[in-house]
Motif scaffolding. Structure first.
Motif, PDB file in Angstrom:
ATOM      1  N   ARG A  69       1.104  -1.313   0.083  1.00  0.00           N
ATOM      2  CA  ARG A  69      -0.296   0.215   0.058  1.00  0.00           C
ATOM      3  C   ARG A  69       1.191   0.735   0.175  1.00  0.00           C
ATOM      4  NH1 ARG A  69      -4.527   0.044  -1.643  1.00  0.00           N
ATOM      5  NH2 ARG A  69      -4.775   2.001  -0.602  1.00  0.00           N
ATOM      6  N   PRO A  70       0.218   2.104  -0.270  1.00  0.00           N
ATOM      7  CA  PRO A  70       1.339   3.424  -0.577  1.00  0.00           C
ATOM      8  C   PRO A  70       1.413   3.684   1.121  1.00  0.00           C
ATOM      9  CG  PRO A  70      -1.296   4.081  -0.963  1.00  0.00           C
ATOM     10  CD  PRO A  70      -1.528   2.513  -0.780  1.00  0.00           C
ATOM     11  N   LEU A  71       2.633   4.620   0.747  1.00  0.00           N
ATOM     12  CA  LEU A  71       2.858   5.244   2.486  1.00  0.00           C
ATOM     13  C   LEU A  71       2.602   6.459   3.004  1.00  0.00           C
ATOM     14  CD1 LEU A  71       5.398   4.616   5.084  1.00  0.00           C
ATOM     15  CD2 LEU A  71       6.820   6.058   3.419  1.00  0.00           C
ATOM     16  N   ALA A  72       2.749   7.296   3.759  1.00  0.00           N
ATOM     17  CA  ALA A  72       2.241   8.668   4.331  1.00  0.00           C
ATOM     18  C   ALA A  72       3.507   8.552   5.421  1.00  0.00           C
ATOM     19  CB  ALA A  72       0.919   8.688   4.841  1.00  0.00           C
ATOM     20  N   VAL A  73       3.777   9.771   5.942  1.00  0.00           N
ATOM     21  CA  VAL A  73       4.744   9.956   7.072  1.00  0.00           C
ATOM     22  C   VAL A  73       3.850  10.977   8.083  1.00  0.00           C
ATOM     23  CG1 VAL A  73       6.899  11.464   7.686  1.00  0.00           C
ATOM     24  CG2 VAL A  73       6.822   9.814   5.094  1.00  0.00           C
ATOM     25  N   VAL A  74       3.986  10.708   9.777  1.00  0.00           N
ATOM     26  CA  VAL A  74       3.443  11.591  10.674  1.00  0.00           C
ATOM     27  C   VAL A  74       4.692  11.884  11.471  1.00  0.00           C
ATOM     28  CG1 VAL A  74       2.140  11.639  12.517  1.00  0.00           C
ATOM     29  CG2 VAL A  74       1.361   9.402  10.297  1.00  0.00           C
ATOM     30  N   VAL A  75       4.645  13.096  10.768  1.00  0.00           N
ATOM     31  CA  VAL A  75       5.474  14.025  12.611  1.00  0.00           C
ATOM     32  C   VAL A  75       5.171  14.441  13.228  1.00  0.00           C
ATOM     33  CG1 VAL A  75       7.773  15.524  12.388  1.00  0.00           C
ATOM     34  CG2 VAL A  75       7.009  13.858  10.232  1.00  0.00           C
ATOM     35  N   PRO A  76       4.854  14.534  14.220  1.00  0.00           N
ATOM     36  CA  PRO A  76       4.493  15.391  16.304  1.00  0.00           C
ATOM     37  C   PRO A  76       4.872  15.855  15.932  1.00  0.00           C
ATOM     38  CG  PRO A  76       4.027  12.820  16.469  1.00  0.00           C
ATOM     39  CD  PRO A  76       5.183  12.924  14.788  1.00  0.00           C
ATOM     40  N   ALA A  77       4.910  17.191  15.998  1.00  0.00           N
ATOM     41  CA  ALA A  77       5.857  18.590  16.433  1.00  0.00           C
ATOM     42  C   ALA A  77       5.155  18.623  17.774  1.00  0.00           C
ATOM     43  CB  ALA A  77       6.287  19.410  15.637  1.00  0.00           C
ATOM     44  N   TYR A  78       6.934  19.441  18.643  1.00  0.00           N
ATOM     45  CA  TYR A  78       6.025  20.372  19.827  1.00  0.00           C
ATOM     46  C   TYR A  78       7.265  21.273  20.209  1.00  0.00           C
ATOM     47  CZ  TYR A  78       4.919  20.869  24.639  1.00  0.00           C
ATOM     48  OH  TYR A  78       4.291  21.974  25.705  1.00  0.00           O
ATOM     49  N   ARG A  79       8.504  21.196  19.949  1.00  0.00           N
ATOM     50  CA  ARG A  79       9.674  21.828  20.588  1.00  0.00           C
ATOM     51  C   ARG A  79      10.374  22.130  19.591  1.00  0.00           C
ATOM     52  NH1 ARG A  79       8.943  24.615  24.927  1.00  0.00           N
ATOM     53  NH2 ARG A  79       7.967  23.903  26.410  1.00  0.00           N
ATOM     54  N   ASP A  80      11.141  23.111  19.510  1.00  0.00           N
ATOM     55  CA  ASP A  80      12.819  23.215  18.985  1.00  0.00           C
ATOM     56  C   ASP A  80      12.311  23.767  17.300  1.00  0.00           C
ATOM     57  OD1 ASP A  80      15.008  23.446  17.816  1.00  0.00           O
ATOM     58  OD2 ASP A  80      15.879  22.321  19.663  1.00  0.00           O
ATOM     59  N   ALA A  81      12.322  25.034  16.564  1.00  0.00           N
ATOM     60  CA  ALA A  81      12.617  24.668  15.554  1.00  0.00           C
ATOM     61  C   ALA A  81      13.528  24.870  14.684  1.00  0.00           C
ATOM     62  CB  ALA A  81      12.095  26.571  15.482  1.00  0.00           C
ATOM     63  N   ALA A  82      14.305  24.848  15.293  1.00  0.00           N
ATOM     64  CA  ALA A  82      15.600  24.438  14.217  1.00  0.00           C
ATOM     65  C   ALA A  82      16.432  22.950  14.369  1.00  0.00           C
ATOM     66  CB  ALA A  82      17.151  25.137  15.303  1.00  0.00           C
TER      67      ALA A  82
ATOM     68  N   ILE B 136       2.079  14.513   6.966  1.00  0.00           N
ATOM     69  CA  ILE B 136       1.402  15.112   7.442  1.00  0.00           C
ATOM     70  C   ILE B 136       1.989  15.442   9.292  1.00  0.00           C
ATOM     71  CG2 ILE B 136      -0.965  14.744   9.331  1.00  0.00           C
ATOM     72  CD1 ILE B 136      -1.249  12.159   7.258  1.00  0.00           C
ATOM     73  N   VAL B 137       2.406  16.757   9.654  1.00  0.00           N
ATOM     74  CA  VAL B 137       3.021  17.134  10.687  1.00  0.00           C
ATOM     75  C   VAL B 137       1.567  17.297  11.720  1.00  0.00           C
ATOM     76  CG1 VAL B 137       4.172  18.735  12.131  1.00  0.00           C
ATOM     77  CG2 VAL B 137       4.880  18.308   9.600  1.00  0.00           C
ATOM     78  N   VAL B 138       2.031  17.137  13.193  1.00  0.00           N
ATOM     79  CA  VAL B 138       1.003  17.525  13.946  1.00  0.00           C
ATOM     80  C   VAL B 138       1.495  18.490  14.562  1.00  0.00           C
ATOM     81  CG1 VAL B 138      -0.734  16.731  15.335  1.00  0.00           C
ATOM     82  CG2 VAL B 138      -0.145  15.367  13.766  1.00  0.00           C
ATOM     83  N   ASP B 139       1.127  19.954  14.826  1.00  0.00           N
ATOM     84  CA  ASP B 139       2.070  20.362  16.193  1.00  0.00           C
ATOM     85  C   ASP B 139       0.496  20.309  17.328  1.00  0.00           C
ATOM     86  OD1 ASP B 139       2.320  23.233  18.038  1.00  0.00           O
ATOM     87  OD2 ASP B 139       1.665  24.302  16.338  1.00  0.00           O
ATOM     88  N   ASP B 140       0.933  19.604  18.688  1.00  0.00           N
ATOM     89  CA  ASP B 140       1.254  19.366  19.998  1.00  0.00           C
ATOM     90  C   ASP B 140       0.848  20.486  20.244  1.00  0.00           C
ATOM     91  OD1 ASP B 140      -0.282  18.023  21.503  1.00  0.00           O
ATOM     92  OD2 ASP B 140       1.283  17.349  21.793  1.00  0.00           O
ATOM     93  N   ALA B 141      -0.297  22.042  19.796  1.00  0.00           N
ATOM     94  CA  ALA B 141      -0.300  23.374  20.316  1.00  0.00           C
ATOM     95  C   ALA B 141       1.652  23.055  21.174  1.00  0.00           C
ATOM     96  CB  ALA B 141      -0.991  23.417  21.847  1.00  0.00           C
ATOM     97  N   SER B 142       2.056  23.214  20.128  1.00  0.00           N
ATOM     98  CA  SER B 142       3.376  23.914  20.728  1.00  0.00           C
ATOM     99  C   SER B 142       3.582  25.388  21.323  1.00  0.00           C
ATOM    100  CB  SER B 142       4.510  24.014  18.835  1.00  0.00           C
ATOM    101  OG  SER B 142       6.113  25.025  19.669  1.00  0.00           O
ATOM    102  N   PRO B 143       4.158  25.719  22.109  1.00  0.00           N
ATOM    103  CA  PRO B 143       4.181  27.148  22.695  1.00  0.00           C
ATOM    104  C   PRO B 143       5.286  27.616  21.958  1.00  0.00           C
ATOM    105  CG  PRO B 143       5.675  25.138  24.484  1.00  0.00           C
ATOM    106  CD  PRO B 143       5.088  24.972  22.868  1.00  0.00           C
ATOM    107  N   GLU B 144       6.470  27.205  20.998  1.00  0.00           N
ATOM    108  CA  GLU B 144       7.273  28.245  20.722  1.00  0.00           C
ATOM    109  C   GLU B 144       6.740  28.629  19.313  1.00  0.00           C
ATOM    110  OE1 GLU B 144      10.694  26.188  19.594  1.00  0.00           O
ATOM    111  OE2 GLU B 144      10.847  25.647  21.969  1.00  0.00           O
ATOM    112  N   PRO B 145       6.651  29.666  19.589  1.00  0.00           N
ATOM    113  CA  PRO B 145       6.083  31.217  17.971  1.00  0.00           C
ATOM    114  C   PRO B 145       7.602  30.370  16.910  1.00  0.00           C
ATOM    115  CG  PRO B 145       6.058  32.576  20.260  1.00  0.00           C
ATOM    116  CD  PRO B 145       6.938  30.859  20.116  1.00  0.00           C
ATOM    117  N   ALA B 146       8.518  30.800  16.719  1.00  0.00           N
ATOM    118  CA  ALA B 146       9.259  29.847  15.417  1.00  0.00           C
ATOM    119  C   ALA B 146       8.952  28.611  15.006  1.00  0.00           C
ATOM    120  CB  ALA B 146      11.039  30.123  16.074  1.00  0.00           C
TER     121      ALA B 146
END
Length: 460
Positions: free
Chosen positions: A260-273, A293-303
């Motif tokens: 089957r096709p592939l999807a990439v899932v990336v949970p993100a929360y901190r450290d923009a760099a 697919i990136v999930v921003d888990d309510a990151s506190p970092e504006p950057a």
């Protein structure tokens, strides 16, 4: 003399030198203080706390070397005292833009000192930089943010918390039970800082079991910012089940399913760099048409929020944003559900937001899922991945940059030639998951593992 003896002797020498350095500083002898602080730095190169005190001694003596030390500490640890020292040193050197930038970094994420000296310095920096005043640069989310951990055992509910913007002050916590009843939690004794956050004292708390008797579990514990502590919600410990080997629960399929096709899932929360570097490596390693697919888990970092928004606008990622922090398992599940809505039954590559991906690695991981009928999930080596750490199996390996990652990947490919080894559990930093296994097993247990750690073991 054994290595342990050498280490203990070195630690004792460092502690003695640190004590002598502080005594010399209090006695008004900057030369002796500098000598002993330099000795501490040589004996304990991984401890940044005496380095901060050395920078303060140098700054008081007007030594320009202090600015470079403050800058390094501020960048590495986001330390209020270092940003303040850097602002003062740059202002003293006539660097108006640099002083204003350091002051803005301090004010954005930290409560400023309530002193006349700071007020005078901030006004002077703002005036020289052409600003009408120095207030108004704060990021409210960063100022309110609470970090900590909570656990529940036979003794009751306990843990620790800290507000990075004002680490010396005990934070305010609130417990909410399943029926919506609320109870304030007071932080009491001060704990030693964790090694990964040496400048943040931890404020411990404890609610005895009797204090929870009339409350209904599970218990959610959050700070004044409304964000749940790591480990929340917590459930009473169930009766310990009899251990059962995983292979007793079923048998593997007889044949490899249709790919089957592939999807990439990336949970993100901190450290923009780190997140930016990881995403750039991922984009370069992907075949065309593989959704990210990136999930921003309510990151506190504006950057970080801005970085993800830029990638979404450019069409490089599909972005999901959580209004409140829900933890790694919930973020991963949100991404996997979105992948299934997009592609139907599909394979998943679940990645941590700091994972560097060498070219060709994604295609090889996807192919490995179909190399054997029983391959439900595949994980590669990493520098820090418990049982999959390399070269030291116990972990503690320095993180390579992208060039180093690519070099190690090529060496591994040459040595291993695509070999697969059965392991007891995948590791969540990089899990390729086959669609039939995901359908049979289900998603991660976000109700049990909250902010994460151990969810991939449970899933396996």
């Amino acid at each position: 003399m054994s290595q342990d003896d050498v280490r203990r002797r070195r630690e004792a020498d460092a502690a003695q030198a640190w004590s002598l350095a502080r005594a010399a500083r209090e006695a008004g002898d900057p030369g002796a203080a500098r000598f002993w602080f330099e000795r501490v730095r040589r004996l304990a190169p991984d401890d940044p706390r005496p380095v901060l005190e050395l920078a303060m001694v140098l700054a008081a003596a007007g030594d320009g070397e202090a600015a470079a030390i403050f800058a390094g500490l501020a960048t590495r640890w986001d330390l209020a005292a270092a940003w303040l020292g850097l602002a003062a040193m740059r202002h003293r050197a006539g660097d108006a833009p640099g002083a204003a930038q350091a002051l803005a970094s301090l004010l954005a994420r930290h409560e400023p000192p309530d002193t006349l000296e700071f007020e005078a310095l901030a006004r002077a920096i703002a005036k020289r930089a052409g600003h009408p005043g120095w207030r108004g640069a704060a990021d409210p989310a960063a100022i309110r943010r609470i970090e900590g951990i909570v656990r529940l055992d036979e003794e009751g509910l306990s843990g620790w918390a800290v507000r990075p913007a004002a680490p010396e002050a005990a934070p305010e916590l609130m417990l909410t039970d399943a029926a919506g009843r609320r109870r304030a939690i007071r932080c009491g004794r001060l704990l030693e800082p964790a090694p990964e956050a040496p400048f943040r004292p931890r404020h411990g708390f404890h609610l005895p079991k009797r204090a929870l008797a009339r409350l209904t579990p599970p218990f959610a514990v959050a700070g004044a910012d409304g964000v749940a502590l790591y480990g929340s919600p917590v459930h009473p410990l169930p009766a310990r089940p009899r251990p059962r080997p995983a292979d007793f629960t079923g048998t593997p399929p007889d044949s490899v399913p249709e790919q089957r096709p592939l999807a990439v899932v990336v949970p993100a929360y901190r450290d923009a760099a780190l997140t930016g570097a990881a995403l750039d490596s991922l984009f370069a390693a992907l075949r065309q048409g593989v959704p990210v697919i990136v999930v921003d888990d309510a990151s506190p970092e504006p950057a970080l929020r801005a970085l993800l928004a830029d990638h979404a606008r450019a069409g490089r990622i599909r972005l999901i944003r959580h209004r409140r922090n829900r933890g790694f398992p919930a973020a991963a599940n949100a991404g996997m559900r979105a992948a299934r809505r997009l592609l139907g039954a599909c394979d998943i590559l679940l990645l941590n937001a700091d994972t560097l991906v060498p070219p060709g690695a994604v295609a090889r991981l996807h192919a490995a899922l179909y190399a054997r009928p029983e391959a439900g999930s595949v994980t590669p080596f990493s520098n820090e991945a418990t049982i999959l750490s390399y070269p030291k199996r116990g972990g503690g390996n320095p993180a390579p940059d992208l060039a180093g990652t690519i070099a190690l990947d090529r060496l591994a490919a040459r040595a291993n030639r695509g070999a697969l080894v059965e392991i007891p559990t995948a590791i969540g930093f990089c899990m390729a998951i086959r669609h039939d296994c995901l359908r049979a097993t289900g998603l991660l247990r976000e109700d049990v593992f909250a902010q994460g750690y151990g969810e991939e073991n449970d899933w396996c």
